[in-house]
Write a protein that holds these residues in place. Structure first.
Motif, PDB file in Angstrom:
ATOM      1  N   PRO A   1      34.593  50.023  63.975  1.00 55.26           N
ATOM      2  CA  PRO A   1      35.098  51.393  63.879  1.00 55.26           C
ATOM      3  C   PRO A   1      36.606  51.469  63.653  1.00 55.26           C
ATOM      4  N   THR A   2      37.366  50.590  64.301  1.00 49.25           N
ATOM      5  CA  THR A   2      38.820  50.664  64.119  1.00 49.25           C
ATOM      6  C   THR A   2      39.193  50.381  62.669  1.00 49.25           C
ATOM      7  N   ASN A   3      38.523  49.403  62.067  1.00 49.05           N
ATOM      8  CA  ASN A   3      38.777  49.119  60.653  1.00 49.05           C
ATOM      9  C   ASN A   3      38.502  50.347  59.799  1.00 49.05           C
ATOM     10  N   LEU A   4      37.390  51.035  60.112  1.00 47.63           N
ATOM     11  CA  LEU A   4      37.006  52.195  59.317  1.00 47.63           C
ATOM     12  C   LEU A   4      38.068  53.284  59.391  1.00 47.63           C
ATOM     13  N   ILE A   5      38.567  53.529  60.608  1.00 46.80           N
ATOM     14  CA  ILE A   5      39.568  54.583  60.763  1.00 46.80           C
ATOM     15  C   ILE A   5      40.845  54.211  59.998  1.00 46.80           C
ATOM     16  N   LEU A   6      41.268  52.940  60.151  1.00 46.21           N
ATOM     17  CA  LEU A   6      42.482  52.506  59.448  1.00 46.21           C
ATOM     18  C   LEU A   6      42.305  52.624  57.942  1.00 46.21           C
ATOM     19  N   ALA A   7      41.157  52.130  57.454  1.00 46.59           N
ATOM     20  CA  ALA A   7      40.892  52.209  56.024  1.00 46.59           C
ATOM     21  C   ALA A   7      40.861  53.671  55.575  1.00 46.59           C
ATOM     22  N   GLY A   8      40.301  54.545  56.431  1.00 48.13           N
ATOM     23  CA  GLY A   8      40.239  55.969  56.106  1.00 48.13           C
ATOM     24  C   GLY A   8      41.622  56.574  55.980  1.00 48.13           C
ATOM     25  N   VAL A   9      42.501  56.180  56.884  1.00 46.77           N
ATOM     26  CA  VAL A   9      43.870  56.709  56.842  1.00 46.77           C
ATOM     27  C   VAL A   9      44.572  56.248  55.566  1.00 46.77           C
ATOM     28  N   ILE A  10      44.394  54.952  55.236  1.00 43.00           N
ATOM     29  CA  ILE A  10      45.012  54.420  54.013  1.00 43.00           C
ATOM     30  C   ILE A  10      44.487  55.178  52.796  1.00 43.00           C
ATOM     31  N   MET A  11      43.152  55.334  52.773  1.00 43.61           N
ATOM     32  CA  MET A  11      42.504  56.003  51.652  1.00 43.61           C
ATOM     33  C   MET A  11      43.004  57.436  51.518  1.00 43.61           C
ATOM     34  N   SER A  12      43.110  58.129  52.660  1.00 46.02           N
ATOM     35  CA  SER A  12      43.565  59.521  52.635  1.00 46.02           C
ATOM     36  C   SER A  12      44.958  59.602  52.032  1.00 46.02           C
ATOM     37  N   ALA A  13      45.822  58.646  52.398  1.00 44.63           N
ATOM     38  CA  ALA A  13      47.194  58.661  51.889  1.00 44.63           C
ATOM     39  C   ALA A  13      47.198  58.508  50.372  1.00 44.63           C
ATOM     40  N   ILE A  14      46.378  57.547  49.891  1.00 43.38           N
ATOM     41  CA  ILE A  14      46.319  57.332  48.440  1.00 43.38           C
ATOM     42  C   ILE A  14      45.790  58.577  47.740  1.00 43.38           C
ATOM     43  N   LEU A  15      44.728  59.161  48.332  1.00 37.48           N
ATOM     44  CA  LEU A  15      44.096  60.315  47.699  1.00 37.48           C
ATOM     45  C   LEU A  15      45.015  61.526  47.701  1.00 37.48           C
ATOM     46  N   SER A  16      45.809  61.693  48.776  1.00 39.81           N
ATOM     47  CA  SER A  16      46.700  62.863  48.749  1.00 39.81           C
ATOM     48  C   SER A  16      47.772  62.686  47.692  1.00 39.81           C
ATOM     49  N   ALA A  17      48.185  61.428  47.462  1.00 42.53           N
ATOM     50  CA  ALA A  17      49.150  61.193  46.386  1.00 42.53           C
ATOM     51  C   ALA A  17      48.530  61.582  45.044  1.00 42.53           C
ATOM     52  N   ALA A  18      47.255  61.188  44.859  1.00 43.05           N
ATOM     53  CA  ALA A  18      46.567  61.532  43.616  1.00 43.05           C
ATOM     54  C   ALA A  18      46.438  63.045  43.475  1.00 43.05           C
ATOM     55  N   LEU A  19      46.207  63.697  44.610  1.00 38.95           N
ATOM     56  CA  LEU A  19      46.068  65.154  44.603  1.00 38.95           C
ATOM     57  C   LEU A  19      47.393  65.804  44.208  1.00 38.95           C
TER      58      LEU A  19
END
Lengths: 291, 364
Positions: free
Chosen positions: B176-194
């Motif tokens: 679960p910790t990996n998932l949350i960290l990966a989610g945070v990283i992904m969110s950051a990338i996606l907001s940049a794309a947005l």
């Protein structure tokens, strides 16, 4: 995994006995202990103890038996049927495993956790029949958990949690029971109580396999011993034949003495460190000189 | 450890009944308030007439009846559906990942959905013609809100797959910790794309921004149906797996020894939760924290059993968003986007949960 639709697999279909035959099991992957060409026959009605030093592959063998890991080589047959062909539900009706490590994260009650042992026999909504209720209450009772039944598992001590896991395994009512270090968190009286429970299970005709570091318990309660070292099965057989000083010394690398014990009716073990082979000590002064 | 709250779990019909009673009462009250009040007040009699007319297939002519049927009812329905979808999705993610901070937003699923939908919206800004032809493609009539919803689900799915691939350990486990960290990283990338999309949209950027703020203004019946069509299958799939989800909170290996086909169930639940969340995002933009707070509250009242937690989270999510939308539309002067309102309100609650989690490790 589902080969057939088995939603209503009733406990009656589960055979009363489990004859487990493993041949040439080899498993070598990840940080766990490896297994190399392990073969054995586990008979119903016997209490087996798996012993060996840390990293010998004891827990790995249990996890392979419960199909949590798939061996690279070898075969596991239950009543001459390969376990790879069973559905998850059917297997859970044959083999129950009480794990060494458990982690309760949500505040389910003790009774709810024990009732999860009935999962192999329940329908979609997990509604318990009168018989299921009886089995759950019985399992709680056997492990002296009645007074804790409404307690959330997140608020239990290590020993209490351990007993909950064992109770859940009992509630699974399987012909084969595997236990990984079941006495790790228990005190002396509780350990002895659990051992006599396991003995009873074996007398009822179940195949019971216990991994334990506690050789003194094994020396009293085991009917059959299996010694693993570096993933190999070093010796296997009835307690009196295998629990010999020579074998203990090769497996555990410590000097051992084995005697009959009138007090327990089993064997009495004592160990002492093997005398160290003298090697030339490197004195600090010498190393300082060499610099 | 032995505080009174330690005894609060277990099946207790009294609590369930009480909570159900409260939520249904709140739902009825909010429905009445939302439909009758606003720029022009509508009487109960008028609402009754409108419903009768719609059932009889009569045309609505009076301004009051049009306000009720074309504006207020669809808006209420959309807010209820979105709330239910977010509540359900949050409850599934939290149960599956055993992390109190897991929700569609922390896992990057919502960011993916937002990017997908925003991409579709900006395409429609640049080339409106293509989108209209897409709308009538083939024999199936595809109402406009389905198109951003499709984009949202596509984005959510891609981002979930990426997050899971990032989080996966060598031996195939998904801590679960990996998932949350990966989610945070992904969110950051996606907001940049947005942000990049917003930049590309140029003068038309406001339509993306207003949508992203999260709002139920001018939602139609089609918006409601978009969410419901995604939510209902997700709900039934989740309910069918609720018992297995309970058992999977013990750990995937233990669940397997208890006869749960964990890989299958987990995949099913991840898809259900993502579908549900992406439909909500597609219709209402980003309404944060609802999926996080609601399952927490409900779990602390009725206990962790997902067989009751899932439906109650959906119901409570619906009530919460209807209440939030009613507050910004009827109570507050000058309408602020509901997403902004819930974030302002729920942010502090999120902080409290975080603090509590820090003090009591292992408790969800």
């Amino acid at each position: 995994m589902s080969k057939t639709r088995d939603r209503n697999y009733p406990s009656e279909i589960a055979p009363a006995e489990a004859l487990i035959k493993i041949t040439g099991l080899t498993f070598d992957y990840g940080p766990q202990g490896a297994l190399k060409e392990v073969s054995h026959l586990f008979r119903p009605g016997r209490l087996y103890f798996l012993a060996g030093p840390n990293g010998a592959g004891k827990s790995t063998l249990l996890s392979v038996l419960a199909r949590l890991n798939t061996p690279q080589k070898g075969q596991i047959l239950i009543n001459s049927q390969p376990i790879s062909g069973l559905t998850d539900r059917a297997l859970a009706g044959l083999i129950a495993l009480a794990p060494q490590k458990f982690n309760f994260t949500l505040p389910f009650t003790v009774r709810e956790i024990v009732a999860m042992g009935r999962r192999p026999y329940l329908g979609r909504w997990g509604l318990l029949s009168a018989k299921d209720h009886e089995i759950v209450e019985n399992s709680l009772n056997v492990l002296n958990l009645d007074h804790l039944a409404r307690r959330p598992v997140t608020a239990l001590s290590g020993g209490e949690a351990q007993r909950v896991v064992v109770a859940r395994t009992l509630a699974q009512t399987t012909p084969a029971v595997l236990m990984d270090e079941p006495t790790a968190n228990l005190d002396v009286a509780q350990s002895l109580e659990l051992m006599s429970l396991l003995k009873t299970l074996a007398e009822e005709g179940r195949t019971v396999v216990v991994v334990s570091h506690d050789l003194s318990l094994a020396a009293v309660y085991a009917q059959e011993m299996l010694f693993l070292k570096n993933g190999r099965l070093v010796a296997a057989g009835p307690l009196a034949e295998t629990m010999t000083p020579e074998l203990l010394e090769t497996v555990f690398e410590a000097e051992a003495r084995v005697g009959n014990d009138d007090f327990t009716g089993g064997l009495a073990l004592s160990f002492r460190p093997r005398p160290k082979v003298r090697s030339a000590p490197v004195s600090p002064s010498k190393t300082a000189e060499s610099r | 450890m032995t505080a009174p709250e330690a005894y609060r779990s277990g099946f207790r019909p009294g609590k369930l009944f009480g909570l159900a009673f409260f939520l249904v009462f709140a739902l009825l009250f909010l429905s009445w308030e939302s439909v009758s009040r606003g720029y022009m007040d509508v009487s109960a009699r008028e609402i009754w007439e409108v419903l009768k007319a719609v059932l009889n297939g009569e045309a609505l002519t009076s301004p009051g009846s049009l306000v009720v049927w074309e504006v207020r009812l669809p808006r209420l329905a959309a807010s209820l559906a979105v709330g239910a979808a977010l509540g359900l999705s949050g409850a599934i993610f939290q149960g599956l990942l055993l992390n109190p901070l897991a929700d569609p937003y922390t896992l990057g699923v919502s960011s993916g959905a937002a990017l997908g939908a925003a991409a579709v919206i900006s395409v429609s800004i640049v080339r409106p013609i293509e989108l209209v032809t897409l709308k009538y493609f083939g024999v199936i009539y595809l109402p406009a809100p389905f198109i951003p919803a499709a984009g949202a689900f596509f984005g959510a799915g891609l981002s979930l797959v990426a997050v899971m691939a990032l989080a996966r350990e060598k031996n195939g486990s998904l801590p679960p910790t990996n998932l949350i960290l990966a989610g945070v990283i992904m969110s950051a990338i996606l907001s940049a794309a947005l942000s990049f999309l917003k930049y590309l949209a140029g003068d038309q950027v406001s339509s993306i921004i207003f949508w992203l703020l999260g709002s139920f203004v001018a939602r139609t019946w089609a918006d409601f149906w978009v969410v419901i069509i995604f939510f209902l299958p997700a709900f039934f799939v989740a309910m069918f797996s609720a018992l297995d989800l309970n058992i999977m909170t013990l750990g995937l290996k233990e669940a397997r020894t208890l006869g749960v086909s964990t890989e299958k169930v987990r995949f099913r639940l991840l898809v259900a939760a993502s579908l549900s969340a992406s439909a909500a995002v597609a219709v209402s933009g980003i309404i944060g924290f609802a999926g996080l707070i609601v399952p927490h509250l409900i779990r602390s009242i009725i206990g962790p059993d997902h067989r009751t937690l899932l439906p109650f989270s959906a119901l409570a999510g619906a009530v919460l968003l209807a209440a939030a939308d009613w507050t910004v539309r009827v109570l507050l002067p000058g309408e602020i986007p509901v997403g902004v309102f819930t974030a302002l309100l729920a942010g502090p609650v999120f902080l409290i949960i975080f603090r509590r989690k820090m003090r009591e490790p292992g408790r969800v």
